[in-house]
Write a protein that holds these residues in place. Structure first.
Motif: not given
Ligand SMILES: NC(=[NH2+])NCCC[C@H](N)C(=O)O
Ligand SMILES: [Mn+2]
Ligand SMILES: [Mn+2]
Length: 314
Positions: A261, A264, A267-268, A303-304, A307
């Motif tokens: 998390r 991520h 990145c978010e 997924s990184l 994001s």
């Protein structure tokens, strides 16, 4: 597409995937297969699904460059000519995409490639800042490096630190020490610690991540390099910033890293600024560890990237 508007990209919002199967900045075979696995795992379709137009015309071919071997020269650095030429060509590809208003997403390959990617970004966006997510500072010079591996040195070349190397004459030292910030550090060589201190480079190690939490750390990092939230951002993400339990397939894993998390979240939060103009995902090595660990590392890499490019949880 997420509701955040990217302030620098024209419509239609377009990504250019720059696949860089290159391992010459470090000794472990297999990191050159990283981009191939990331694309085969479906990264391009995934980015189209979240609303991007994606350009990808195959992985970068470094054949002619590979064909010219490095002559033995008097330096401790390993493969300096090869790394330099590859990065020079990456710089022109990344710079070209950025100039065309596309967002280059470079898939490594080892982190020496960031000499090319950051040079390319700064050629189009001279006031861009760099957010470097890594277990390592990658800021050794030829004087301080203990390994001679150039993936541990790209930042010093971008800053113009250390002695001049004729092989790297193409690199303009355009990055200013106040325009880079690190998150995730936990394995810094003694010489690197000195360089960070002498140049007053801001770094948030895992100690600060534990102390303040990742939300506050990202905010402080942005306050440092991008106080008015108006400068373009180059995000260079070394997958070894993540804890080895999350991303085991990488060449220089260090325990005590970012959780799934936390990685991520970074990145978010960068996506939410609307300022991202270039992204690197580096050091995925699918030949290290068992098949399930490889699958997990490649999946987390994809997924990184999603994001950072606007995939939302809700
Ligand atoms: N991009 C990386 N994984 N770098 C690791 C660098 C490790 C060490 N500091 C060195 O100079 O060799
Ligand atoms: Mn690293
Ligand atoms: Mn790195």
């Amino acid at each position: 597409m997420s509701s955040i508007v990217n302030k620098f990209l024209p419509n239609p919002k377009t990504i250019a995937i720059v696949g860089c199967p290159f391992s010459g900045g470090q000794p472990k075979l297999g990191v050159d297969k990283g981009p191939i696995h990331l694309v085969e795992a479906g990264l391009i379709d995934q980015l189209e699904e979240i609303g991007w137009k994606v350009h990808f015309d195959g992985h970068h071919q470094f054949e002619e460059i590979h064909a010219a071997p490095d002559p033995p020269i008097k330096t401790l650095l390993k493969n300096p000519r090869l790394v330099s030429r590859v990065c020079e060509s990456v710089a022109s590809v990344v710079g070209g995409h950025a100039k065309n208003g596309q967002l280059p997403v470079t898939l490594g390959g080892d982190h020496s490639l960031a000499m090319g990617t950051v040079s390319g970004t700064l050629a189009s966006y001279p006031d861009a800042c760099v957010i470097w997510i890594d277990a390592h500072a990658d800021i050794n010079t030829s004087k301080t490096t203990e390994s001679g591996n150039i993936h541990g040195m790209p930042v010093s070349f971008l800053l113009g630190l250390g002695e001049n190397h004729p092989e790297f004459a193409w690199i303009r030292p355009v990055l200013k020490p106040e325009r880079i910030v690190y998150i995730g550090l936990r394995d810094i060589d003694a010489g690197e610690r000195r360089i960070l201190r002498e140049n007053k480079i801001k770094a948030f190690s895992m100690h600060e991540v534990d102390k303040y939490g990742i939300g506050k750390v990202v905010e402080m990092a942005l306050d440092h390099v991008n106080p008015n939230r108006d400068l373009p951002i180059h995000l260079s993400f070394d997958v070894d910033a993540l804890d080895p339990s999350v991303a085991p397939s990488t060449g220089t894993p260090v325990r005590g890293g970012l959780t799934f998390r936390e990685g991520h979240y970074i990145c978010e939060a960068i996506h939410e600024t609307g300022l991202l103009v270039a992204l690197d995902l580096m050091e995925v090595n699918p030949s290290l560890a068992d098949p399930e660990s490889v699958r997990q590392t490649v999946a987390v890499g994809c997924s990184l990237v999603r994001s950072a490019l606007g995939e939302t949880l809700l």
